[in-house]
Motif scaffolding. Structure first.
Motif, PDB file in Angstrom:
ATOM      1  N   GLU A  38      -7.892   3.080  -0.084  1.00 28.94           N
ATOM      2  CA  GLU A  38      -8.848   2.579   0.898  1.00 28.94           C
ATOM      3  C   GLU A  38     -10.293   2.683   0.408  1.00 28.94           C
ATOM      4  OE1 GLU A  38      -8.267   1.109   3.948  1.00 28.94           O
ATOM      5  OE2 GLU A  38      -6.197   1.046   3.195  1.00 28.94           O
TER       6      GLU A  38
ATOM      7  N   ASP B 248       0.827  -1.204   0.000  1.00 27.11           N
ATOM      8  CA  ASP B 248       0.000   0.000   0.000  1.00 27.11           C
ATOM      9  C   ASP B 248       0.864   1.258   0.000  1.00 27.11           C
ATOM     10  OD1 ASP B 248      -2.227  -1.567  -0.036  1.00 27.11           O
ATOM     11  OD2 ASP B 248      -2.793  -1.234   2.055  1.00 27.11           O
TER      12      ASP B 248
ATOM     13  N   ARG C 177      -3.610   7.394  -0.245  1.00 21.43           N
ATOM     14  CA  ARG C 177      -4.105   6.354   0.656  1.00 21.43           C
ATOM     15  C   ARG C 177      -5.634   6.351   0.692  1.00 21.43           C
ATOM     16  NH1 ARG C 177      -5.906   5.387   5.922  1.00 21.43           N
ATOM     17  NH2 ARG C 177      -5.318   3.309   6.666  1.00 21.43           N
TER      18      ARG C 177
END
Length: 321
Positions: free
Chosen positions: A278, A40, A274
């Motif tokens: 997500e 990630d 991010r």
């Protein structure tokens, strides 16, 4: 580097991008066991158009992770094994004499391994400072200069460098100016027991060929994704918290050197990345807190008293948070 397209010119929208990012994680997981946090962070780095420094002991699949991510996103991959005798021209390329028709001889620039979309600079701290400096222009400007001529690097372009934190013999410490060129410093930890058992099961049986992965994002779509990342909205109070956090690194008593405004920009843009990873189209406070350590751990230096007491840069960031 190519000019960024406007949002109206993009073939991807945020919903489609988030679907593709989920598939990227799934495809990389076909070869990689665990290390989801590392993946990630690398994805956030790619979406934010930055370079990453991966630090870990040997044998933790750093090369496999970076190579697989390049495969899934249709990017050319190149690997440079850094050694003390590696010269800058071994990375950037050099001019050679090539014979043409009629016996004529011309100088032709022979491209080095830096001319790829993803360059894995393995054990970067084993290269001499002169060779490390050869990466600076490429990492910051997306170009190299050789024999007085400037050569553009492919777009997109990323340097993913690795270093071993425990083996110091025959290594050269990276200067702060070069450390700041890395958007993120990613720590790769040992796998859990279950993950290590899965690795053993997967790679100690009969393997006829490398586990295949499917290309999910094209280069053009990845460039669109970088533009969409910067379009993700962030509330004023969350942006201010990110900037205040960076500013506090310059004022804390136990930090000798704090982070520059480049860290503020890195924290905001990686938080946006991010959020997309997500599955959200907005930045939350959790995104800022999650990206604080990868953004700041290589940009702050704790003073000798704090270091004597066992404080690490991650501890200092935790305290500020």
């Amino acid at each position: 580097m190519s000019q960024d397209p406007t949002t109206d010119d993009l073939e991807l929208d945020i919903d489609e991008l988030q679907t593709k990012l989920a598939r990227v994680r799934e495809e990389v997981g076909r070869r990689l066991v665990g290390q989801q946090r590392v993946l990630d962070d690398l994805l956030a780095c790619v979406l934010a158009d930055g370079n990453a420094l991966l630090e870990s002991n040997p044998g933790l699949a750093k090369t496999l992770t970076v190579r697989t991510l390049a495969n899934v996103t249709d990017l050319d991959f190149s690997r440079v094994q850094n050694t003390p005798d590696l010269m800058p021209s071994d990375i950037t390329g050099t001019e050679i004499i090539r014979e043409g028709e009629g016996g004529s001889r011309d100088f032709v620039f022979e491209q080095g391994p830096i001319f790829a979309n993803v360059v894995l600079a393995d054990e970067i701290n084993r290269a001499t400072p002169k060779t490390q400096a050869a990466l600076l222009e490429a990492m910051e400007e997306g170009q190299v200069t050789a024999a007085g001529e400037t050569h553009a690097l492919p777009d997109p372009f990323f340097v993913m460098a690795t270093q071993n934190p425990i083996e110091q013999e025959g290594t050269y410490r990276l200067p702060e100016a070069q450390m700041d060129r890395f958007l993120l410093k990613i720590l790769v930890d040992y796998p859990s027991l279950d993950e290590e058992l899965a690795v053993v099961d997967r790679y100690t049986g009969r393997v006829d060929e490398a586990i295949p992965v499917e290309q999910v994002l094209s280069r053009e779509e990845l460039l669109d994704a970088q533009t969409l990342t910067r379009e993700v909205p962030i509330a004023d109070d969350i942006r201010e918290r990110a900037v205040e956090l960076v500013r506090e690194t310059r004022e804390a008593d136990h930090i000798e050197y704090g982070a520059s405004p480049r860290a503020s920009m890195a924290l905001v843009v990686t938080a946006k990345a991010r959020a997309l990873i997500e599955g959200r189209a907005y930045v939350s406070e959790d995104d800022i807190e999650r990206m604080a350590k990868p953004v700041l751990r290589h940009r702050v230096v704790v003073d000798f008293r704090a270091e004597r007491d066992g404080m690490t840069p991650d501890d200092a960031v935790d305290e500020l948070l």
